[in-house]
Motif scaffolding. Structure first.
Motif, mmCIF file in Angstrom:
data_model
loop_
_atom_site.group_PDB
_atom_site.id
_atom_site.type_symbol
_atom_site.label_atom_id
_atom_site.label_comp_id
_atom_site.label_asym_id
_atom_site.label_seq_id
_atom_site.Cartn_x
_atom_site.Cartn_y
_atom_site.Cartn_z
ATOM 1 N N ALA A 142 6.750 10.031 7.205
ATOM 2 C CA ALA A 142 8.123 10.387 6.858
ATOM 3 C C ALA A 142 8.751 9.317 5.964
ATOM 4 N N LYS A 143 8.390 8.069 6.189
ATOM 5 C CA LYS A 143 8.921 6.968 5.390
ATOM 6 C C LYS A 143 8.492 7.091 3.932
ATOM 7 N N ALA A 144 7.238 7.483 3.697
ATOM 8 C CA ALA A 144 6.744 7.634 2.325
ATOM 9 C C ALA A 144 7.402 8.811 1.621
ATOM 10 N N ILE A 145 7.716 9.852 2.380
ATOM 11 C CA ILE A 145 8.375 11.028 1.803
ATOM 12 C C ILE A 145 9.821 10.708 1.455
ATOM 13 N N ALA A 146 10.501 9.996 2.354
ATOM 14 C CA ALA A 146 11.915 9.679 2.154
ATOM 15 C C ALA A 146 12.136 8.635 1.068
ATOM 16 N N ASP A 147 11.221 7.686 0.950
ATOM 17 C CA ASP A 147 11.384 6.595 -0.016
ATOM 18 C C ASP A 147 10.041 6.274 -0.670
ATOM 19 N N PRO A 148 9.595 7.120 -1.607
ATOM 20 C CA PRO A 148 8.280 6.919 -2.234
ATOM 21 C C PRO A 148 8.221 5.576 -2.964
ATOM 22 N N PRO A 149 7.104 4.856 -2.834
ATOM 23 C CA PRO A 149 6.962 3.560 -3.514
ATOM 24 C C PRO A 149 6.647 3.739 -4.993
ATOM 25 N N ARG A 150 6.700 2.648 -5.741
ATOM 26 C CA ARG A 150 6.394 2.699 -7.170
ATOM 27 C C ARG A 150 4.892 2.758 -7.411
ATOM 28 N N TYR A 151 4.103 2.322 -6.447
ATOM 29 C CA TYR A 151 2.650 2.403 -6.567
ATOM 30 C C TYR A 151 2.159 3.726 -5.997
ATOM 31 N N ASP A 152 0.895 4.043 -6.200
ATOM 32 C CA ASP A 152 0.346 5.325 -5.749
ATOM 33 C C ASP A 152 -0.090 5.293 -4.296
ATOM 34 N N ARG A 153 -0.602 4.155 -3.858
ATOM 35 C CA ARG A 153 -1.057 4.026 -2.469
ATOM 36 C C ARG A 153 -1.249 2.564 -2.126
ATOM 37 N N ALA A 187 5.841 -1.320 -10.831
ATOM 38 C CA ALA A 187 6.761 -0.685 -11.778
ATOM 39 C C ALA A 187 6.483 -1.170 -13.202
ATOM 40 N N ALA A 188 6.203 -2.462 -13.351
ATOM 41 C CA ALA A 188 5.891 -3.001 -14.680
ATOM 42 C C ALA A 188 4.597 -2.393 -15.222
ATOM 43 N N LEU A 189 3.607 -2.230 -14.342
ATOM 44 C CA LEU A 189 2.337 -1.631 -14.761
ATOM 45 C C LEU A 189 2.520 -0.165 -15.142
ATOM 46 N N LYS A 190 3.334 0.547 -14.376
ATOM 47 C CA LYS A 190 3.575 1.960 -14.668
ATOM 48 C C LYS A 190 4.336 2.120 -15.985
ATOM 49 N N ARG A 191 5.308 1.254 -16.227
ATOM 50 C CA ARG A 191 6.057 1.324 -17.495
ATOM 51 C C ARG A 191 5.140 1.099 -18.688
ATOM 52 N N ALA A 192 4.095 0.309 -18.466
ATOM 53 C CA ALA A 192 3.138 0.026 -19.545
ATOM 54 C C ALA A 192 2.072 1.107 -19.665
ATOM 55 N N GLY A 193 2.193 2.169 -18.858
ATOM 56 C CA GLY A 193 1.297 3.308 -19.006
ATOM 57 C C GLY A 193 0.122 3.372 -18.059
ATOM 58 N N ALA A 194 0.122 2.569 -16.993
ATOM 59 C CA ALA A 194 -0.973 2.640 -16.022
ATOM 60 C C ALA A 194 -1.052 4.041 -15.427
ATOM 61 N N ALA A 195 -2.251 4.590 -15.374
ATOM 62 C CA ALA A 195 -2.435 5.935 -14.829
ATOM 63 C C ALA A 195 -2.307 5.937 -13.310
ATOM 64 N N GLU A 196 -2.689 4.821 -12.682
ATOM 65 C CA GLU A 196 -2.703 4.770 -11.225
ATOM 66 C C GLU A 196 -2.675 3.308 -10.789
ATOM 67 N N VAL A 197 -1.894 3.018 -9.756
ATOM 68 C CA VAL A 197 -1.842 1.667 -9.206
ATOM 69 C C VAL A 197 -2.057 1.736 -7.702
ATOM 70 N N THR A 198 -3.157 1.148 -7.254
ATOM 71 C CA THR A 198 -3.442 1.018 -5.831
ATOM 72 C C THR A 198 -3.168 -0.422 -5.427
ATOM 73 N N VAL A 199 -2.364 -0.610 -4.398
ATOM 74 C CA VAL A 199 -2.093 -1.951 -3.881
ATOM 75 C C VAL A 199 -3.083 -2.230 -2.751
ATOM 76 N N LEU A 200 -3.756 -3.367 -2.832
ATOM 77 C CA LEU A 200 -4.719 -3.753 -1.805
ATOM 78 C C LEU A 200 -4.313 -5.116 -1.261
ATOM 79 N N THR A 201 -4.000 -5.171 0.033
ATOM 80 C CA THR A 201 -3.583 -6.422 0.661
ATOM 81 C C THR A 201 -4.462 -6.709 1.873
ATOM 82 N N PHE A 202 -4.433 -7.972 2.298
ATOM 83 C CA PHE A 202 -5.185 -8.313 3.500
ATOM 84 C C PHE A 202 -4.420 -7.890 4.744
#
Length: 270
Positions: free
Chosen positions: A92-103, A247-262
């Motif tokens: 529900a959190k992702a639906i209510a406030d979608p992030p700037r990255y894809d996943r 957001a900076a990557l998307k503005r520059a035309g990135a097709a997809e941004v996956t965030v990977l954290t530990f």
């Protein structure tokens, strides 16, 4: 004569004397290192059998993130959910406030041993932890690492880098690039705004702090445009920093941004 030649060429090649000596010397060196610096658990310091590992107690205490989890935010569900449209599980959190990255994908919940590993790498200069942490991150992000066109870290501002001497996200990214065989893009994204430390700020304060903080380095636009990228950070808390970077990557035309954290900090209901 021909049969004698055939017989000789069919014999397995013997290892060279030099190679055998080198192998033996390497083994002796490793033994010497283990004697001076015995392998200890990366979480608690108890002696164990090999470097870059956890003892059974610490391993069992890590809250690894496994399915079912939100396909967008990566947060685990407390109970099984039915897949939505397209077979995706979305909170529900992702639906209510979608992030700037894809996943987002993360290895573990940011508590206990996982938190100590993050702090050890980030604040105590334990860069040797990055090798183990990156190997776990490769497993968590395997599907998207295989599909991506490049891997890049969340950068530090040059003034903070000068004080700290290293970027923990860049250390993780460097090892991930080696493990995955994907292009490392260490100079594609830069932090153009000298932000305050995020620790202690409210969620709104964190967003304001990193707004417009990142930009593409001139001449590196082709690294981003139309590309599927994996953006690496050590820990995800409110998501303000990675959202600004994405957001900076998307503005520059990135097709997809996956965030990977530990590690992934979780608060409130899922």
């Amino acid at each position: 004569m021909g049969s004698e030649i055939d017989d000789i060429t069919d014999r397995p090649a013997r290892p060279s004397v030099g190679k055998a000596i080198f192998s033996g010397a390497s083994g002796l060196f490793r033994c010497a290192v283990d004697f001076v610096y015995p392998p200890v658990c990366a979480g608690c310091g108890v002696m164990i059998g090999r470097h870059g590992a956890l003892c059974p107690t610490c391993w069992q205490s890590v809250h690894f993130i496994e399915r079912p989890f939100c396909d967008v935010l990566g947060i685990p569900f407390a109970f099984d959910h039915e897949a939505g449209e397209g077979g995706r599980l979305v909170s529900a959190k992702a639906i209510a406030d979608p992030p700037r990255y894809d996943r987002l994908r993360a290895v573990a919940i940011h508590d206990g041993v996982a938190r100590r590993l993050v702090h050890g790498l980030k604040y105590r200069d334990r860069t040797e932890l990055a090798i183990m942490m990156a190997a776990w991150m490769q497993r968590s992000g395997a599907e998207h690492l295989v599909q991506c066109d490049g891997i890049l870290p969340v950068p530090l501002h040059w003034t903070r880098f000068a004080r700290r001497k290293f970027n923990q996200s860049a250390e993780l990214t460097r090892h991930l690039a080696k493990l995955s065989g994907k292009p490392l893009l260490p100079s594609t994204l830069k932090r153009v705004k000298r932000t305050s430390r995020q620790v202690g700020l409210t969620a709104k304060g964190r967003q304001d702090n990193v707004r417009a903080a990142f930009a593409i380095v001139p001449g590196h636009e082709s690294d981003v445009f139309g590309k599927r990228l994996v953006l690496v950070d050590d820990v995800h808390t409110t998501g303000a920093t990675v959202s600004s970077a994405a957001a900076a990557l998307k503005r520059a035309g990135a097709a997809e941004v996956t965030v990977l954290t530990f590690a992934l900090a979780i608060s409130g209901p899922i």
